[in-house]
Write a protein that holds these residues in place. Structure first.
Motif, PDB file in Angstrom:
ATOM      1  N   CYS A  12       0.827  -1.279   0.071  1.00  0.00           N
ATOM      2  CA  CYS A  12      -0.010   0.041  -0.079  1.00  0.00           C
ATOM      3  C   CYS A  12       0.765   1.380   0.021  1.00  0.00           C
ATOM      4  O   CYS A  12       1.772   1.448   0.868  1.00  0.00           O
ATOM      5  N   VAL A  14       0.145   4.191   0.846  1.00  0.00           N
ATOM      6  CA  VAL A  14      -0.404   5.067   1.946  1.00  0.00           C
ATOM      7  C   VAL A  14       0.542   4.595   3.493  1.00  0.00           C
ATOM      8  O   VAL A  14       1.262   5.276   4.018  1.00  0.00           O
ATOM      9  N   CYS A  15       0.397   3.380   3.587  1.00  0.00           N
ATOM     10  CA  CYS A  15       0.850   2.914   4.963  1.00  0.00           C
ATOM     11  C   CYS A  15       2.158   2.214   4.878  1.00  0.00           C
ATOM     12  O   CYS A  15       2.783   1.812   5.797  1.00  0.00           O
ATOM     13  N   CYS A  45      -4.260  -0.842   0.225  1.00  0.00           N
ATOM     14  CA  CYS A  45      -4.753  -1.922   1.113  1.00  0.00           C
ATOM     15  C   CYS A  45      -6.382  -1.772   1.212  1.00  0.00           C
ATOM     16  O   CYS A  45      -6.885  -0.677   1.234  1.00  0.00           O
ATOM     17  N   HIS A  48      -7.377   1.557   3.064  1.00  0.00           N
ATOM     18  CA  HIS A  48      -6.999   2.665   2.304  1.00  0.00           C
ATOM     19  C   HIS A  48      -7.526   2.864   1.025  1.00  0.00           C
ATOM     20  O   HIS A  48      -8.159   3.968   0.786  1.00  0.00           O
TER      21      HIS A  48
HETATM   22 ZN   LIG Z   1      -2.618   1.107   3.554  1.00  0.00          ZN
END
Ligand SMILES: [Zn+2]
Length: 126
Positions: A12, A14-15, A45, A48
């Motif tokens: 992901c 984002v994370c 993910c 997100h």
């Molecule tokens: Zn994520």
């Protein structure tokens, strides 16, 4: 140990976490080329992806000195994440950056996330 089957994972942006996509990878020639868990690329993910579907853009704080810039942008693999993430609506992101955000994630300086957290605390009464 490698095998001719593997579980696909994506990371992901984002994370930065790898997660199972639920897809089984199969080496077409049945060579033992695949790790038990094989990362094939970037994707949001489930958590997100849901926020993106709701119209939120993830602003991911990264250390500008430890991240690698490509032009003015940082690619997901080159971002040195500080761990702070803010989610803002697309319209809010447009106001902050003065550009239309087309992707689900933007890498920003940690100060931007701090500022947004302060704003959200002030507005937490809703
Ligand atoms: Zn994520």
């Amino acid at each position: 140990m490698k095998s001719h089957v593997g579980m696909e994972q994506k990371v992901c942006p984002v994370c930065g976490q790898a997660f199972d996509t639920g897809t089984i990878l199969l080496d077409k020639r049945l060579r033992n080329s695949l790790e038990r868990k094989t990362v094939t690329g970037w994707d949001l993910c489930p958590k997100h992806a849901k926020l993106w579907q709701k119209g939120y853009i993830a602003l991911v704080a990264c250390d500008p000195e430890k991240s690698t810039f490509t032009g003015n942008a940082i690619k997901p693999g080159d971002a040195y994440r500080t761990g702070a993430i803010a989610h803002v609506r697309k319209a809010v992101a447009r106001e902050i950056f003065n550009v239309e955000m087309t992707g689900p994630v933007a890498f920003v300086e940690p100060a931007v996330v701090d500022m947004l957290e302060e704003m959200q605390e002030e507005n937490s009464g809703d």
